[in-house]
Design a protein around this motif. Sequence first.
Motif, PDB file in Angstrom:
ATOM      1  N   LEU A   1      36.622  34.018  41.470  1.00  0.00           N
ATOM      2  CA  LEU A   1      37.733  33.197  41.000  1.00  0.00           C
ATOM      3  C   LEU A   1      38.193  33.662  39.617  1.00  0.00           C
ATOM      4  O   LEU A   1      39.393  33.827  39.373  1.00  0.00           O
ATOM      5  CB  LEU A   1      37.297  31.734  40.957  1.00  0.00           C
ATOM      6  N   GLU A   2      37.248  33.902  38.720  1.00  0.00           N
ATOM      7  CA  GLU A   2      37.587  34.354  37.368  1.00  0.00           C
ATOM      8  C   GLU A   2      38.249  35.732  37.404  1.00  0.00           C
ATOM      9  O   GLU A   2      39.231  35.975  36.695  1.00  0.00           O
ATOM     10  CB  GLU A   2      36.334  34.380  36.497  1.00  0.00           C
ATOM     11  N   ASP A   3      37.714  36.637  38.223  1.00  0.00           N
ATOM     12  CA  ASP A   3      38.304  37.973  38.357  1.00  0.00           C
ATOM     13  C   ASP A   3      39.721  37.883  38.907  1.00  0.00           C
ATOM     14  O   ASP A   3      40.617  38.592  38.456  1.00  0.00           O
ATOM     15  CB  ASP A   3      37.454  38.866  39.263  1.00  0.00           C
ATOM     16  N   HIS A   4      39.914  37.028  39.888  1.00  0.00           N
ATOM     17  CA  HIS A   4      41.235  36.846  40.490  1.00  0.00           C
ATOM     18  C   HIS A   4      42.238  36.350  39.444  1.00  0.00           C
ATOM     19  O   HIS A   4      43.347  36.878  39.339  1.00  0.00           O
ATOM     20  CB  HIS A   4      41.134  35.860  41.659  1.00  0.00           C
ATOM     21  N   ALA A   5      41.839  35.368  38.676  1.00  0.00           N
ATOM     22  CA  ALA A   5      42.722  34.824  37.639  1.00  0.00           C
ATOM     23  C   ALA A   5      43.007  35.882  36.577  1.00  0.00           C
ATOM     24  O   ALA A   5      44.151  36.029  36.131  1.00  0.00           O
ATOM     25  CB  ALA A   5      42.093  33.589  37.006  1.00  0.00           C
ATOM     26  N   ARG A   6      41.992  36.629  36.169  1.00  0.00           N
ATOM     27  CA  ARG A   6      42.166  37.675  35.163  1.00  0.00           C
ATOM     28  C   ARG A   6      43.147  38.739  35.659  1.00  0.00           C
ATOM     29  O   ARG A   6      44.016  39.188  34.936  1.00  0.00           O
ATOM     30  CB  ARG A   6      40.813  38.316  34.839  1.00  0.00           C
TER      31      ARG A   6
END
Length: 109
Positions: free
Chosen positions: A79-84
């Motif tokens: 999720l964090e990678d996707h948002a980044r």
Amino acid sequence: MTTLRQLRYLVAVADTRHYGRAAEACHVTQPALSMQIQELEAQLGVELLERCRGGIELTQIGREIVRRARTVLTEVRDLEDHARHHRRVLSGPLRLGVIPSHRRSDLRT
């Protein structure tokens, strides 16, 4: 409420089978890590770890909780990678303007 920190600490203990090494890997003190694990056990109402002569062993329910914790932590990283990734991507129409330039032959004179 179970926290991601508690899950990370639990996984670290499961990986190292040692409170001290897990605390070191998580960059916290051993008492802080131990307290978070105890709080997690109290919140869930189950014993996750057993101290034994060779170190730490997971209980049966502890193994299942660790398996699920790994899934949760992987999904959070995703999720964090996707948002980044989407934060950096430019979107929308791209318009380029071109200014007239001289031909090469004009520049030689």
